[in-house]
Enzyme design. Structure first.
Site, PDB file in Angstrom:
ATOM      1  N   LYS A 151     -12.618  12.532   3.092  1.00 55.75           N
ATOM      2  CA  LYS A 151     -11.560  13.539   3.195  1.00 55.75           C
ATOM      3  C   LYS A 151     -10.234  12.809   3.356  1.00 55.75           C
ATOM      4  O   LYS A 151      -9.862  12.385   4.437  1.00 55.75           O
ATOM      5  CB  LYS A 151     -11.818  14.450   4.398  1.00 55.75           C
ATOM      6  CG  LYS A 151     -10.665  15.395   4.759  1.00 55.75           C
ATOM      7  CD  LYS A 151     -10.333  16.354   3.643  1.00 55.75           C
ATOM      8  CE  LYS A 151      -9.219  17.309   4.062  1.00 55.75           C
ATOM      9  NZ  LYS A 151      -7.899  16.624   4.153  1.00 55.75           N
ATOM     10  N   GLY A 164      -7.581  18.125  -0.223  1.00 55.31           N
ATOM     11  CA  GLY A 164      -7.144  19.472   0.112  1.00 55.31           C
ATOM     12  C   GLY A 164      -6.052  19.504   1.156  1.00 55.31           C
ATOM     13  O   GLY A 164      -5.779  18.508   1.834  1.00 55.31           O
ATOM     14  N   GLY A 219     -10.972  18.703   8.329  1.00 61.67           N
ATOM     15  CA  GLY A 219     -11.328  17.538   9.129  1.00 61.67           C
ATOM     16  C   GLY A 219     -12.039  17.932  10.412  1.00 61.67           C
ATOM     17  O   GLY A 219     -13.024  17.297  10.819  1.00 61.67           O
ATOM     18  N   GLU A 231      -9.481   4.394  14.333  1.00 58.26           N
ATOM     19  CA  GLU A 231      -8.400   3.406  14.191  1.00 58.26           C
ATOM     20  C   GLU A 231      -7.109   4.197  14.254  1.00 58.26           C
ATOM     21  O   GLU A 231      -6.794   4.971  13.350  1.00 58.26           O
ATOM     22  CB  GLU A 231      -8.553   2.639  12.875  1.00 58.26           C
ATOM     23  CG  GLU A 231      -7.718   1.359  12.834  1.00 58.26           C
ATOM     24  CD  GLU A 231      -6.291   1.630  12.410  1.00 58.26           C
ATOM     25  OE1 GLU A 231      -5.409   1.615  13.308  1.00 58.26           O
ATOM     26  OE2 GLU A 231      -6.051   1.862  11.219  1.00 58.26           O
ATOM     27  N   CYS A 240       0.266   1.223  10.867  1.00 60.94           N
ATOM     28  CA  CYS A 240      -0.070   1.321  12.281  1.00 60.94           C
ATOM     29  C   CYS A 240       0.027  -0.022  12.992  1.00 60.94           C
ATOM     30  O   CYS A 240       0.303  -0.080  14.185  1.00 60.94           O
ATOM     31  CB  CYS A 240      -1.454   1.925  12.458  1.00 60.94           C
ATOM     32  SG  CYS A 240      -2.733   1.098  11.493  1.00 60.94           S
ATOM     33  N   GLU A 258       5.078   5.884  18.726  1.00 59.40           N
ATOM     34  CA  GLU A 258       5.003   5.382  17.351  1.00 59.40           C
ATOM     35  C   GLU A 258       5.926   6.215  16.459  1.00 59.40           C
ATOM     36  O   GLU A 258       5.822   7.445  16.418  1.00 59.40           O
ATOM     37  CB  GLU A 258       3.570   5.462  16.845  1.00 59.40           C
ATOM     38  CG  GLU A 258       3.372   4.820  15.493  1.00 59.40           C
ATOM     39  CD  GLU A 258       1.905   4.814  15.067  1.00 59.40           C
ATOM     40  OE1 GLU A 258       1.431   3.776  14.587  1.00 59.40           O
ATOM     41  OE2 GLU A 258       1.248   5.859  15.224  1.00 59.40           O
TER      42      GLU A 258
END
Length: 488
Positions: free
Chosen positions: A183, A215, A221, A259, A293, A391
């Site tokens: 996905k 999608g 998810g 992660e 990241c 972040e």
């Protein structure tokens, strides 16, 4: 491939068939804001069929037990991706906004090559280990440990490095004998659909072993996470979503690999070549518009050299600037979407409210079209500011002064994250010692590159759970079974 999909759109891959999907959605060029074309927009029924196909392929086909087939299919996939590299390169530049030079590394060529490493590992891996004979409780027993695939893997991936992250999950998962439902993020559906198309048309991967479901429905998810037919969730994305994945997986106690985010520190020691170190930090911090990241976004410099460090870093960032991702010399391209651009601008406003100053940048780049942020260097804040702790995922660096090695380590480790880091110093032993003290999953010393197929990648603290890549990443997709036989 681009021209073909502008006309026909990109299909889902479900149970060995290209499925058009009942709905469509647009994919956009972030450099121009123009619609590239359409992709299939999966609904809950599509997802249900994909999970059912993966479950059936694992339980009823011979995939899990056929090592030779798995190795052959991985090598076929690598060869297919290599044959289509030029088409995939242009697709990646247009859909991701990735600078062209990066497609020769982590954005395309490197993860494609990494598939060979996982195929080789599967061939040579010690799938069964003999523990010998023992007599626990007086019963003579011959014992062995067997490694087996987990089962159905749901791989949920982001948009920033789609090929690298998709293949870093697919490669070891398939090598281990699992089946997969992929996905991908809705921002980069064509990159994932291209992978599915090549699997379907140019490999012997059996139906249902790999399913690709693109999608815009963000609940898909969550449905994967909660589905009892799924045995493992492999997720890369934000820490906030990672928490939701853990909560969703808890109901069925399925295994989770995460992660997540980072706010990594780049430490310049007082014996480092300041110009070299700060120039490198500027380059690393704004590559791919800072959309990584593990990118180092806190620059820690000796307090007595702070002003010189700011000048060098700002000048380098201004020289790099922003550019068309299709140009060979571009380092900092667009950000992925208007939504992400607006989010970064919110962080820049916050930095100013917290008392920060912009040594360079701080605004949208002067471009007529697309989604652009100037390379930005922020000064005048402490490590306690939200700007230093959250972040941003844009071409934004914050400079923080330190008072020696101990203070630099303290500041670097004073973060909810622990994904990556960097140390630059003149005395290599000293730099190594500082690197060993950082609470992070990866560290670069004096420009060393840790990315490779055989190197495990992941973070400490809120940067994730588990490791991707390397033997450790491969073993995330394996179960351990102990077998004891009564000895005659």
């Amino acid at each position: 491939m681009l021209d073909d999909w502008r006309l026909s759109g990109s299909p889902l891959l479900i149970d060995g068939e290209a499925v058009p999907g009942a709905r469509r959605f647009a994919t956009v060029d972030p450099a121009t804001g123009e619609v590239l074309g359409e992709a299939a927009d999966a609904d809950r029924d599509d997802l249900d069929r994909a999970v059912a196909a993966a479950r059936r392929a694992f339980d009823e086909s011979g995939w899990a037990g056929d090592l030779a087939l798995r190795v052959r299919c991985l090598r076929q996939l690598r060869e297919a991706l290599t044959r289509h590299a030029d088409e995939l390169r242009e697709l990646t530049i247009r859909e991701v906004g990735a600078p062209r030079f990066l497609t020769y590394g982590a954005q395309l060529d490197a993860p494609v090559a990494d598939l060979a490493w996982f195929a080789d590992l599967a061939e040579t891996y010690d799938w069964e280990r003999d523990l010998g004979r023992a007599a626990p409780m007086g019963v003579a027993s011959d014992r062995r440990v067997v490694r087996e695939p987990v089962g159905v893997v749901a791989a949920i991936t982001p948009w920033n490095f789609p090929h690298q992250i998709n293949l870093a999950k697919l490669g070891p998962a398939l090598a281990a004998g699992n089946t997969v439902v992929l996905k991908p993020a809705p921002d980069t559906p064509w990159c994932a659909a291209a992978l599915g198309r090549l699997i379907l048309e140019e490999t012997d991967v059996p139906p249902g072993v790999v399913n690709v479901v693109t999608g815009t429905d963000h609940t898909l998810g969550a449905r994967l996470t909660a589905d009892p037919r799924v045995d493992l969730i492999s997720f890369t994305g934000s820490t906030a979503t990672g928490r939701a994945v853990m909560r969703g997986a808890a109901e069925t106690l399925k295994r989770v690999f995460l992660e997540l985010g980072g706010k990594s520190a780049f430490i310049v020691l007082d014996d480092a070549d300041l110009k070299s170190a700060c120039s490198y930090a500027a380059f690393a911090g704004i590559t791919h518009a800072g959309q990584g990241c593990a990118i180092t976004t806190r620059l820690l410099v000796p307090r007595n050299r702070h002003d010189d460090a700011v000048e060098i870093t700002a000048r380098t960032m201004e020289k790099i600037g922003v550019g068309d991702p299709g140009d060979d010399g571009t380092v900092c391209g667009p950000v992925i979407s208007a939504r992400q651009r607006d989010r970064i601008e919110g962080h820049l406003r916050l930095a100013a409210e917290e008392g920060g100053s912009f040594a360079t940048g701080g605004h949208r780049a002067d471009r007529d079209r697309g989604f652009w942020i100037e390379p930005t260097l922020i000064t005048g804040l402490t490590n306690e500011s939200r700007t230093a702790r959250e972040e941003i995922f844009g071409p934004v660096l914050i400079v923080l002064p330190h008072d020696g090695d101990d203070d630099a380590v303290r500041i670097a480790n004073d973060s909810p994250y622990g994904l990556s880091g960097a140390v630059h110093g003149g005395d290599l032993d000293r730099a190594r010692a500082v690197a060993r003290r950082l609470r992070t999953g990866t560290v670069s010393v004096n420009g060393g590159i840790w990315y490779a197929a055989d190197v495990p990648f992941g973070g400490y603290k809120q940067s994730g759970v588990g490791r991707e890549m390397g033997v450790a990443g491969f073993e995330e997709y394996l179960e351990t079974k102990a077998i004891a036989e009564g000895a005659a």
